[in-house]
Design a protein around this motif. Structure first.
Motif, PDB file in Angstrom:
ATOM      1  N   LEU A   1      61.962  26.291 -49.830  1.00  0.00           N
ATOM      2  CA  LEU A   1      60.844  25.652 -49.154  1.00  0.00           C
ATOM      3  C   LEU A   1      60.416  26.430 -47.913  1.00  0.00           C
ATOM      4  CD1 LEU A   1      58.878  23.303 -48.805  1.00  0.00           C
ATOM      5  CD2 LEU A   1      60.716  22.031 -47.669  1.00  0.00           C
ATOM      6  N   SER A   2      61.366  26.969 -47.167  1.00  0.00           N
ATOM      7  CA  SER A   2      61.008  27.695 -45.943  1.00  0.00           C
ATOM      8  C   SER A   2      60.122  28.893 -46.246  1.00  0.00           C
ATOM      9  CB  SER A   2      62.276  28.148 -45.203  1.00  0.00           C
ATOM     10  OG  SER A   2      63.062  29.006 -46.018  1.00  0.00           O
ATOM     11  N   GLU A   3      60.404  29.609 -47.341  1.00  0.00           N
ATOM     12  CA  GLU A   3      59.579  30.770 -47.706  1.00  0.00           C
ATOM     13  C   GLU A   3      58.189  30.325 -48.159  1.00  0.00           C
ATOM     14  OE1 GLU A   3      60.124  34.056 -47.521  1.00  0.00           O
ATOM     15  OE2 GLU A   3      61.958  33.609 -46.425  1.00  0.00           O
ATOM     16  N   GLU A   4      58.148  29.233 -48.915  1.00  0.00           N
ATOM     17  CA  GLU A   4      56.852  28.733 -49.376  1.00  0.00           C
ATOM     18  C   GLU A   4      55.993  28.282 -48.190  1.00  0.00           C
ATOM     19  OE1 GLU A   4      54.807  27.746 -53.219  1.00  0.00           O
ATOM     20  OE2 GLU A   4      56.309  29.170 -52.495  1.00  0.00           O
ATOM     21  N   LEU A   5      56.626  27.629 -47.219  1.00  0.00           N
ATOM     22  CA  LEU A   5      55.898  27.182 -46.036  1.00  0.00           C
ATOM     23  C   LEU A   5      55.428  28.361 -45.191  1.00  0.00           C
ATOM     24  CD1 LEU A   5      58.055  24.119 -44.947  1.00  0.00           C
ATOM     25  CD2 LEU A   5      55.741  24.061 -45.873  1.00  0.00           C
ATOM     26  N   ARG A   6      56.236  29.407 -45.137  1.00  0.00           N
ATOM     27  CA  ARG A   6      55.840  30.584 -44.370  1.00  0.00           C
ATOM     28  C   ARG A   6      54.583  31.213 -44.973  1.00  0.00           C
ATOM     29  NH1 ARG A   6      60.468  32.847 -44.329  1.00  0.00           N
ATOM     30  NH2 ARG A   6      61.103  32.003 -42.312  1.00  0.00           N
TER      31      ARG A   6
ATOM     32  N   LEU B   1      64.785  22.632 -45.523  1.00  0.00           N
ATOM     33  CA  LEU B   1      64.166  23.958 -45.542  1.00  0.00           C
ATOM     34  C   LEU B   1      64.730  24.859 -46.625  1.00  0.00           C
ATOM     35  CD1 LEU B   1      63.800  24.693 -41.715  1.00  0.00           C
ATOM     36  CD2 LEU B   1      61.949  24.319 -43.357  1.00  0.00           C
ATOM     37  N   ASN B   2      65.982  24.628 -47.029  1.00  0.00           N
ATOM     38  CA  ASN B   2      66.606  25.470 -48.059  1.00  0.00           C
ATOM     39  C   ASN B   2      66.532  24.865 -49.455  1.00  0.00           C
ATOM     40  OD1 ASN B   2      67.398  27.612 -46.362  1.00  0.00           O
ATOM     41  ND2 ASN B   2      69.192  26.471 -45.684  1.00  0.00           N
ATOM     42  N   VAL B   3      65.748  23.800 -49.623  1.00  0.00           N
ATOM     43  CA  VAL B   3      65.572  23.203 -50.951  1.00  0.00           C
ATOM     44  C   VAL B   3      64.849  24.204 -51.857  1.00  0.00           C
ATOM     45  CG1 VAL B   3      64.285  21.439 -52.213  1.00  0.00           C
ATOM     46  CG2 VAL B   3      65.627  20.816 -50.206  1.00  0.00           C
ATOM     47  N   VAL B   4      65.326  24.309 -53.106  1.00  0.00           N
ATOM     48  CA  VAL B   4      64.737  25.246 -54.072  1.00  0.00           C
ATOM     49  C   VAL B   4      63.628  24.547 -54.847  1.00  0.00           C
ATOM     50  CG1 VAL B   4      65.188  26.665 -56.110  1.00  0.00           C
ATOM     51  CG2 VAL B   4      66.879  26.553 -54.258  1.00  0.00           C
ATOM     52  N   LEU B   5      62.494  25.218 -55.005  1.00  0.00           N
ATOM     53  CA  LEU B   5      61.385  24.681 -55.790  1.00  0.00           C
ATOM     54  C   LEU B   5      60.691  25.827 -56.522  1.00  0.00           C
ATOM     55  CD1 LEU B   5      58.386  23.847 -53.424  1.00  0.00           C
ATOM     56  CD2 LEU B   5      60.410  25.047 -52.644  1.00  0.00           C
ATOM     57  N   PRO B   6      59.898  25.517 -57.544  1.00  0.00           N
ATOM     58  CA  PRO B   6      59.218  26.587 -58.283  1.00  0.00           C
ATOM     59  C   PRO B   6      58.325  27.423 -57.369  1.00  0.00           C
ATOM     60  CG  PRO B   6      59.120  24.552 -59.530  1.00  0.00           C
ATOM     61  CD  PRO B   6      59.680  24.198 -58.178  1.00  0.00           C
ATOM     62  N   PHE B   7      58.320  28.715 -57.612  1.00  0.00           N
ATOM     63  CA  PHE B   7      57.523  29.662 -56.841  1.00  0.00           C
ATOM     64  C   PHE B   7      56.044  29.285 -56.906  1.00  0.00           C
ATOM     65  CE2 PHE B   7      55.340  33.926 -56.919  1.00  0.00           C
ATOM     66  CZ  PHE B   7      55.483  34.185 -55.564  1.00  0.00           C
TER      67      PHE B   7
ATOM     68  N   GLY C   1      72.110  25.460 -61.985  1.00  0.00           N
ATOM     69  CA  GLY C   1      71.368  26.448 -62.745  1.00  0.00           C
ATOM     70  C   GLY C   1      70.021  26.803 -62.164  1.00  0.00           C
ATOM     71  N   VAL C   2      69.588  26.111 -61.112  1.00  0.00           N
ATOM     72  CA  VAL C   2      68.298  26.407 -60.475  1.00  0.00           C
ATOM     73  C   VAL C   2      68.583  26.975 -59.094  1.00  0.00           C
ATOM     74  CG1 VAL C   2      66.136  25.453 -59.613  1.00  0.00           C
ATOM     75  CG2 VAL C   2      67.110  24.574 -61.731  1.00  0.00           C
ATOM     76  N   ARG C   3      68.238  28.220 -58.899  1.00  0.00           N
ATOM     77  CA  ARG C   3      68.475  28.854 -57.602  1.00  0.00           C
ATOM     78  C   ARG C   3      67.383  29.882 -57.325  1.00  0.00           C
ATOM     79  NH1 ARG C   3      72.474  30.391 -61.006  1.00  0.00           N
ATOM     80  NH2 ARG C   3      73.875  28.902 -60.036  1.00  0.00           N
ATOM     81  N   ALA C   4      67.133  30.118 -56.058  1.00  0.00           N
ATOM     82  CA  ALA C   4      66.103  31.056 -55.655  1.00  0.00           C
ATOM     83  C   ALA C   4      66.614  32.487 -55.785  1.00  0.00           C
ATOM     84  CB  ALA C   4      65.668  30.786 -54.232  1.00  0.00           C
TER      85      ALA C   4
END
Length: 377
Positions: free
Chosen positions: A220-225, A253-259, A374-377
């Motif tokens: 999430l932090s990268e997506e928000l950036r 902030l470290n929650v993983v979500l689809p790009f 199984g879901v990781r950034a």
């Protein structure tokens, strides 16, 4: 003397052992049929079939693995495997020529998957004449192996689909935003060169992230950036007409979500928030911690939309291009794409939720698990 308590019956122990062996065979087969997976699966498949030795061939009949004795029979198995591939049915060699007269048969059972044809061949060496029971067992083990290979192909197809959907979503990033961003930067070149340089760097970082090739997920932090870069460019264009409110719980902030899951929602909100409103509009982005989940919402105070369009499933057709009043060009912001990718990654409980009405603004929310195996950034 106290008697020892028997916790399980022999039949129960046998069932448990068989299931455990099947699970050990499934792990490598879920990677598909290649030399590495065949070598890893062969010992467990040999136990399941009760074979004296077992071989696995590829879809062309080439030997991938051999487990057990009687290696001198591998060439005969390969020949039988090629016949099994060509005919799409079992081939049995009785009393094969070899160094050990105890061998009674070599069975080449094709691994058949609907829609894919023969994906490999299972070879079994027996020291007794194979009767109906033995042949049925070989058939069932082959069917089990096929089910695991089919799941591997399904996983590979899903991964290819995910990559294709991300590429499609990149293609849907509004060309008007790109043109307008470049136009805005150009307008600052003479009047405020320092500001123009800053915006060029923001635009470069935005496009670099949006078109990156690594991974289908992000944090999430990268997506928000990246959204901050997008909003910086939009605010440079609209000035005080665009107001942004951001409220993010630090623990998510470290929650993983689809790009690129948030970018379409924010672009959609900016268009709605500014559409038909001479006083400008406000976009609110909230990311809240809700136990095992994170709930992210993007809301605007713009024109809203007809809920009937959402009920009909037309997520990608609900926004019109406000840059050209009177036109009906789709905004191409990919809401359906995001909804599909959320459901594929986390299940049907994690799609988009849209709250809207004409004149009442729009709120789009997504719920994502804080952790999913199984879901990781």
């Amino acid at each position: 003397m106290r008697t020892r308590r028997v916790l399980t019956t022999p039949a129960e122990r046998a069932v448990h052992a068989t299931l455990h062996t099947a699970s050990l065979a499934a792990r490598p087969l879920r990677r598909g049929v290649d030399e590495e997976s065949a070598v890893a699966a062969a010992p467990h498949l040999r136990v399941l079939t009760g074979a004296a030795a077992l071989g696995i061939a590829d879809r062309d009949g080439g030997l991938l693995a051999w487990d057990g004795p009687y290696r001198d029979l591998a060439d005969q198995f390969v020949a039988a495997a090629r016949r099994a591939v060509d005919g799409g049915r079992r081939v049995l060699i009785s009393n094969p020529t070899g160094n050990d007269p105890a061998v009674r048969a070599v069975v080449a059972q094709p691994l058949l998957i609907d829609g894919s044809g023969v994906v490999g061949v299972l070879g079994v060496v027996t020291t007794v004449a194979p009767g109906p029971g033995t042949l049925a067992a070989v058939t069932e083990v082959a069917r089990y192996a096929c089910s695991q290979i089919e799941l591997a192909e399904l996983d590979a197809s899903r991964a290819r689909l995910d990559r294709a959907e991300v590429r499609a979503l990149r293609a849907q990033i509004s060309p008007h935003f790109i043109y307008n961003a470049l136009g805005t930067i150009a307008s600052f070149v003479r009047t405020d060169p320092d500001r123009a340089r800053e915006l060029i760097l923001e635009f470069a970082d935005f496009t670099r992230y949006s078109f990156r090739s690594a991974g289908e997920f992000t944090v999430l932090s990268e997506e928000l950036r990246n959204i901050d870069r997008y909003l910086t460019l939009e605010r440079a264009r609209f000035g005080n007409a665009l107001q942004v409110r951001l409220q993010v719980a630090p623990e998510v902030l470290n929650v993983v979500l689809p790009f690129l899951a948030l970018q379409p929602l924010v672009e959609n909100a900016v268009r709605h928030g500014l559409s038909g409103n001479s006083d400008g509009g406000t976009v609110s982005i909230v990311a809240a911690d809700e136990g095992t989940d994170c709930v992210i919402s993007v809301e605007d105070d713009g024109v809203g939309m007809d809920p009937e369009l959402l009920r009909s499933g037309a997520l990608d057709a609900v926004v019109t291009d406000t840059a050209k009043p009177g036109t009906s060009e789709s905004a191409h912001v990919g809401l359906a794409n995001v909804d599909d990718r959320l459901r594929a990654a986390f299940g049907n409980d994690y799609g988009l939720v849209v709250e809207t009405a004409p004149g009442a603004g729009t709120k789009v929310s997504m719920r994502v698990p804080k952790f999913r195996a199984g879901v990781r950034a």
